[in-house]
Design a protein around this motif. Structure first.
Motif, PDB file in Angstrom:
ATOM      1  N   ASN A  49     -16.931 -58.796  -5.583  1.00 45.54           N
ATOM      2  CA  ASN A  49     -17.505 -59.455  -4.498  1.00 45.54           C
ATOM      3  C   ASN A  49     -17.544 -58.167  -3.259  1.00 45.54           C
ATOM      4  N   ALA A  50     -18.900 -57.873  -2.985  1.00 41.80           N
ATOM      5  CA  ALA A  50     -18.872 -56.963  -2.253  1.00 41.80           C
ATOM      6  C   ALA A  50     -20.156 -56.815  -1.325  1.00 41.80           C
ATOM      7  N   LYS A  51     -20.095 -56.324  -0.283  1.00 40.45           N
ATOM      8  CA  LYS A  51     -21.364 -56.138   0.656  1.00 40.45           C
ATOM      9  C   LYS A  51     -21.693 -54.786   0.629  1.00 40.45           C
ATOM     10  N   VAL A  52     -22.599 -54.393  -0.204  1.00 35.22           N
ATOM     11  CA  VAL A  52     -22.857 -52.921  -0.315  1.00 35.22           C
ATOM     12  C   VAL A  52     -24.132 -52.694   0.664  1.00 35.22           C
ATOM     13  N   SER A  53     -24.031 -51.192   0.758  1.00 36.64           N
ATOM     14  CA  SER A  53     -25.062 -50.620   1.571  1.00 36.64           C
ATOM     15  C   SER A  53     -25.708 -49.318   0.848  1.00 36.64           C
ATOM     16  N   LEU A  84     -26.399 -53.037  -9.864  1.00 32.42           N
ATOM     17  CA  LEU A  84     -26.804 -54.486  -9.542  1.00 32.42           C
ATOM     18  C   LEU A  84     -26.328 -54.970  -8.173  1.00 32.42           C
ATOM     19  N   VAL A  85     -27.178 -55.820  -7.454  1.00 33.59           N
ATOM     20  CA  VAL A  85     -26.585 -56.500  -6.423  1.00 33.59           C
ATOM     21  C   VAL A  85     -27.238 -57.901  -6.477  1.00 33.59           C
ATOM     22  N   ILE A  86     -26.678 -58.692  -6.274  1.00 28.81           N
ATOM     23  CA  ILE A  86     -27.210 -60.243  -5.828  1.00 28.81           C
ATOM     24  C   ILE A  86     -26.906 -60.197  -4.410  1.00 28.81           C
ATOM     25  N   ASP A  87     -27.744 -60.067  -3.530  1.00 29.37           N
ATOM     26  CA  ASP A  87     -27.497 -59.840  -2.360  1.00 29.37           C
ATOM     27  C   ASP A  87     -27.250 -61.137  -1.574  1.00 29.37           C
ATOM     28  N   TYR A 130     -21.950 -57.396  -6.552  1.00 30.06           N
ATOM     29  CA  TYR A 130     -22.113 -55.894  -6.787  1.00 30.06           C
ATOM     30  C   TYR A 130     -21.419 -55.353  -8.198  1.00 30.06           C
ATOM     31  N   ILE A 131     -22.291 -54.686  -9.162  1.00 26.65           N
ATOM     32  CA  ILE A 131     -21.580 -54.058 -10.139  1.00 26.65           C
ATOM     33  C   ILE A 131     -22.233 -52.876 -10.501  1.00 26.65           C
TER      34      ILE A 131
END
Length: 126
Positions: A52-56, A94-97, A102-103
């Motif tokens: 669980n992460a909000k990535v930039s 991969l990101v599911i925005d 994130y993975i």
């Protein structure tokens, strides 16, 4: 070929879009209709331990993909996966925005997933 209808209702395709240039613009790239390939992608995605992460990221995703039911009567919330190729072309991220997931996949899964989605070998990406 009489039995193929038994699973016909739940069959899915994967629609893949590729980024054009450096901007956040995408074009339809490929549709994966081969059921074995679709199932393999699902297996890879189902086995992931998502963070669980909000990535930039430093640039927009290289590819986006999602599952589409072949039967348009089936209503499903489409999950959009965003895919980045690592700088060394050895992994994909991969990101599911929409879900802040994130993975970074390991080399084997990265290579297999990328090859199914694009038809190209990850190690040969330019």
């Amino acid at each position: 070929m009489g039995c193929s209808n038994a699973i016909g209702n739940g069959e899915q395709n994967i629609e893949v879009q590729k980024r054009i240039g450096d901007e956040n613009k995408y074009e339809d790239f490929k549709e994966i209709t081969n059921n074995k390939q679709v199932q393999k992608v699902k297996e890879i995605l189902d086995d992931i331990d998502w963070e669980n992460a909000k990535v930039s990221m430093s640039h927009p995703p290289d590819y986006k993909f999602g599952f589409q039911y072949k039967n348009t009567q089936i209503e499903a919330k489409a999950v959009l996966y965003e895919l980045w190729i690592s700088p060394n072309n050895d992994n994909v991220e991969l990101v599911i925005d929409a879900e802040s997931k994130y993975i970074k996949l390991d080399g084997n899964n990265s290579a297999e997933l990328f090859e199914i989605l694009t038809g190209e070998k990850l190690s040969e990406v330019k």
